[in-house]
Design an enzyme around this catalytic site. Structure first.
Site, mmCIF file in Angstrom:
data_model
loop_
_atom_site.group_PDB
_atom_site.id
_atom_site.type_symbol
_atom_site.label_atom_id
_atom_site.label_comp_id
_atom_site.label_asym_id
_atom_site.label_seq_id
_atom_site.Cartn_x
_atom_site.Cartn_y
_atom_site.Cartn_z
ATOM 1 C CG HIS A 182 64.507 52.811 -57.530
ATOM 2 N ND1 HIS A 182 63.665 51.727 -57.818
ATOM 3 C CD2 HIS A 182 65.582 52.613 -58.244
ATOM 4 C CE1 HIS A 182 64.406 50.918 -58.536
ATOM 5 N NE2 HIS A 182 65.531 51.261 -58.898
ATOM 6 C CG HIS A 225 70.112 53.461 -59.421
ATOM 7 N ND1 HIS A 225 70.567 52.418 -58.774
ATOM 8 C CD2 HIS A 225 68.907 53.047 -59.790
ATOM 9 C CE1 HIS A 225 69.573 51.206 -58.788
ATOM 10 N NE2 HIS A 225 68.575 51.819 -59.552
ATOM 11 N N GLY A 270 71.110 50.218 -62.739
ATOM 12 C CA GLY A 270 70.569 50.707 -63.930
ATOM 13 C C GLY A 270 70.235 49.696 -64.805
ATOM 14 C CG ASN A 271 67.212 48.093 -65.747
ATOM 15 O OD1 ASN A 271 66.388 48.705 -66.053
ATOM 16 N ND2 ASN A 271 67.773 47.928 -64.230
ATOM 17 C CB SER A 294 70.033 40.224 -64.006
ATOM 18 O OG SER A 294 70.271 40.178 -62.507
ATOM 19 N N GLY A 295 73.027 41.781 -63.281
ATOM 20 C CA GLY A 295 74.021 41.641 -62.723
ATOM 21 C C GLY A 295 75.526 41.083 -63.255
ATOM 22 C CD GLU A 355 63.299 47.478 -61.566
ATOM 23 O OE1 GLU A 355 62.197 47.035 -61.599
ATOM 24 O OE2 GLU A 355 63.935 48.170 -60.400
HETATM 25 ZN ZN LIG Z 1 66.914 50.686 -60.267
#
Ligand SMILES: [Zn+2]
Length: 218
Positions: free
Chosen positions: A163, A103, A36-37, A51-52, A83
């Site tokens: 997704h 998600h 998710g973001n 990220s991550g 994303e």
């Molecule tokens: Zn995603």
């Protein structure tokens, strides 16, 4: 976030919100792990989750600020979410001030079953009508960014095939509330459709409720 004397911190409020809602998103089980973001826009700049990074370690200072047009980093200690192209495309195509990508379980399940979440409950009016499922494309790709932007035309949320989900709003709080409602609508649809064909509401009723909700919002 701390800044030295005379130093200004870019998008301080937006970065704090992104960090806070990332942690909340996992606590509310809208995502697992680091998936998710989120992002929030202010003028030409976007504060976007990195990220991550484990959300427990995410602070406002680690939330990157990027240019809304090119995605170029302006003040970003870590790489942005993969994303980022999708976030930038959504800002280009909508008047959104913030974006939530989850998600969440029910939304992801529904995204594998139908092309559109149909109007089986009046609260779907908060998304502008039936919630479309954007065609599948590999995560992080420009193709996915295009599919999602198209699915959001005239809507404040969509599902991403196989997704997850995306919701938008004027603020991160608004986009986040919509993510919670979209997950609930998907859960209702899954339960109902497991027992038969859900009865649907006609388009004119969705329009009537949308008008009422707009009045309630003011
Ligand atoms: Zn995603």
């Amino acid at each position: 976030m701390t800044a030295g004397a005379g130093e200004t911190v870019l998008l301080a409020a937006e970065r704090q919100q992104v960090a806070d809602y990332c942690r909340r998103m996992r606590a509310d089980r809208l995502v697992v792990g680091t998936s998710g973001n989120l992002s929030a826009r202010s003028g030409d700049l976007v504060a976007v989750s990195p990220s991550g990074l484990d959300y427990d370690e995410l602070t406002a200072a680690l939330v990157g600020v990027h240019r809304a047009d090119s995605g170029a980093p302006v003040e970003a200690p870590r790489g942005p979410t993969t994303e980022l192209p999708m976030h930038l495309a959504i800002y280009r195509h909508t008047g959104a001030g913030a974006i939530v990508h989850t998600h969440s379980t029910a939304a992801t399940a529904v995204s594998t079953l139908v092309d559109e979440l149909p109007p089986m409950h009046y609260l779907i009016a908060m998304f502008g009508g039936g919630v479309r499922v954007a065609g599948y494309a590999t995560y992080g790709s420009d193709e996915l960014a295009g599919q999602v932007s198209a699915a959001l035309a005239g809507r404040t949320g969509c599902l991403l095939a196989n997704h997850g989900a995306v919701t938008i709003g004027d603020t991160l709080g608004e986009a986040y509330r919509r993510a919670e409602y979209l997950e609930w609508l998907c859960e209702v649809w899954l339960r109902a459709s497991a027992r038969g064909a859900p009865r649907l509401l006609p388009p004119d009723e969705i329009d009537r409720v949308a008008a009422k909700l707009a009045g309630y919002g003011r």
